[in-house]
Design an enzyme around this catalytic site. Structure first.
Site, short mmCIF file in Angstrom:
data_model
loop_
_atom_site.label_atom_id
_atom_site.label_comp_id
_atom_site.label_asym_id
_atom_site.label_seq_id
_atom_site.Cartn_x
_atom_site.Cartn_y
_atom_site.Cartn_z
N GLY A 8 0.78 -1.60 -0.08
CA GLY A 8 -0.05 0.31 -0.33
C GLY A 8 1.03 1.07 -0.04
N LEU A 10 1.43 3.38 -2.24
CA LEU A 10 0.83 4.81 -2.41
C LEU A 10 0.06 5.11 -2.12
CD1 LEU A 10 1.32 3.56 -6.82
CD2 LEU A 10 2.65 4.83 -5.62
N GLN A 12 -1.19 7.66 1.81
CA GLN A 12 -0.84 8.70 2.18
C GLN A 12 0.28 8.75 3.25
OE1 GLN A 12 -3.97 10.31 5.72
NE2 GLN A 12 -2.45 12.06 5.18
N ASP A 34 1.50 -2.02 -4.41
CA ASP A 34 1.28 -1.38 -3.91
C ASP A 34 0.00 -2.40 -5.28
OD1 ASP A 34 -0.09 1.53 -2.99
OD2 ASP A 34 -1.65 1.19 -4.17
N ARG A 36 -2.23 -0.64 -7.67
CA ARG A 36 -2.04 0.61 -9.09
C ARG A 36 -0.73 1.22 -8.85
NH1 ARG A 36 -3.31 5.53 -6.31
NH2 ARG A 36 -3.31 5.36 -4.05
N ASP A 53 -1.66 -7.02 -5.22
CA ASP A 53 -2.76 -7.20 -4.09
C ASP A 53 -2.58 -7.99 -3.27
OD1 ASP A 53 -5.06 -7.69 -3.84
OD2 ASP A 53 -5.79 -8.00 -5.78
N TYR A 142 -14.03 -0.67 10.12
CA TYR A 142 -12.40 -0.68 10.29
C TYR A 142 -11.95 -0.95 11.85
CZ TYR A 142 -8.63 2.92 10.02
OH TYR A 142 -7.05 3.61 9.70
N LYS A 146 -9.05 -3.05 13.54
CA LYS A 146 -8.30 -2.93 13.50
C LYS A 146 -8.17 -3.64 15.10
CE LYS A 146 -6.59 -0.27 11.46
NZ LYS A 146 -5.52 -0.16 9.45
#
Ligand code: NAD
Ligand code: AKB
Length: 317
Positions: A8, A10, A12, A34, A36, A53, A142, A146
């Site tokens: 992941g 790419l 924030q 990532d 993408r 993925d 979420y 977590k």
């Protein structure tokens, strides 16, 4: 940490973490991945990058093996607002991706980091000075992910000896990559809108306190925890950390010191407001401070000055 695989990357956090870690550990030693690929992005161009993925366990194993990874930083996930809109997809990515990443860490003997969140707390958690060890009964997908993720990481540490470590991040504020669909995103958007339009409509209501942190402190926290002496860690998954707690009126007032004509009004989004209402006002970071020396450099005033300067340098106006 010598060969670090980031999932992941790419997003924030990954966008800035990959660059910082490549500066410390060497460009070729941080393998960014990532779902993408963004051509022209330094994460893709300045060092190794692979499409991955995280729900594909074999592909993750093959990439980690190809690069002889000894560390996995697992960032790929859906954030709170997106997860609430697509709970089944969130379960598949957030839990499926995590268990795949932990399995690769077990098979290839990698050190492991993944972030939890203040979203791991719920309405029955003590709201102010939320302790490290307390009630965790979140009511969002979420949050469920977590809490389960924290427990799963502890399980892999105790059962298989995988060196798992994690923090409960608060809302992260940054000027490089946009946030990916969380409840705390308003605290990033407000700076862009203040510079562009001198006004902001907040989807979070006045009086709603949430913990926040500026990205440079978040990146230091990841690296410092991963480099910490394991014999000092009584906790592992996951440490409360935060740098500031504010409500929308306070961030608006701080921005007004720099942009006096700035105004804010409200159009509250009931879904994100309900999520925010279920999270703590302010968490207690004593365990992180005692066990690995966590310390944040940025408060609201210092962060606001830096955010507005950096966004202006990027041409946001
Ligand atoms: P983000 O939404 O900005 O980025 C997530 C990245 O994951 C994206 O680049 C996306 O393309 C990628 N991704 C999504 N599905 C994928 C898949 N199936 N396989 C591979 N990649 C996939 O997220 P972020 O803000 O960088 O957050 C990273 C982690 O930190 C998450 O676990 C998040 O819950 C946690 N966290 C973030 C914050 C915050 O404020 N940013 C706060 C607390 C915890
Ligand atoms: C979100 O709002 O979903 C994230 C988080 C605090 O986990 N920023």
């Amino acid at each position: 940490m010598k060969k670090i695989l980031v999932t992941g990357s790419l997003g924030q956090i990954g966008t800035e973490l990959v660059e910082k870690m490549r500066g410390i550990y060497g460009n070729d030693n941080v393998i960014a991945t990532d779902l993408r690929k963004v051509e022209g992005n330094p994460v893709v161009d300045a060092g190794p990058f692979e499409l991955l993925d995280v729900t594909d366990a074999q592909a993750m194993h093959d990439i980690a093996k190809k690069y002889n990874a000894d560390t996995i930083i697992h960032l790929a996930a859906l954030l709170s607002a997106v997860a609430e809109a697509k709970p089944q997809v969130a379960w598949n990515i957030n839990m499926g991706g995590l268990v795949n990443a932990l399995e690769v860490a077990r098979e290839l003997d990698c050190q492991f980091f993944t972030p939890s969140s203040i979203g791991a707390f719920g309405p029955s958690t003590p709201k102010v000075g939320t302790p490290q060890d307390t009630i965790q009964r979140p009511q969002t997908m979420y949050g469920v992910n977590k809490v389960a993720g924290e427990l799963l990481c502890d399980y892999y540490y105790k059962k298989f000896g995988v060196d798992t470590r994690g923090v409960r991040f608060p809302g992260l504020i940054s000027y490089v990559a946009p946030p990916g669909g969380g409840t705390t995103d308003y605290a990033v958007d407000i700076y862009y809108e203040a510079l562009k339009n001198k006004k902001y409509t907040s989807y979070i209501d006045k009086g709603t306190y949430m913990d926040m942190m500026y990205m440079p402190d978040a990146l230091n926290a990841i690296i410092n925890l991963m480099e910490a002496d394991p014999s000092k860690l009584q906790h592992r998954n996951a440490f409360n950390i935060a740098a500031m707690s504010f409500e929308p009126e306070q961030i608006a007032a701080e921005i007004k010191k720099h942009i006096p004509e700035f105004t804010m009004d409200y159009n509250v989004d009931p879904i994100r407001q309900a999520i925010a209402n279920s999270w703590p006002d302010s968490i207690d970071c004593a365990a992180a401070q005692a066990e690995w020396g966590f310390k944040a450099e940025y408060d609201l005033a210092k962060m606001t000055t830096d955010m507005l300067e950096k966004l202006a340098e990027k041409g946001i106006k």
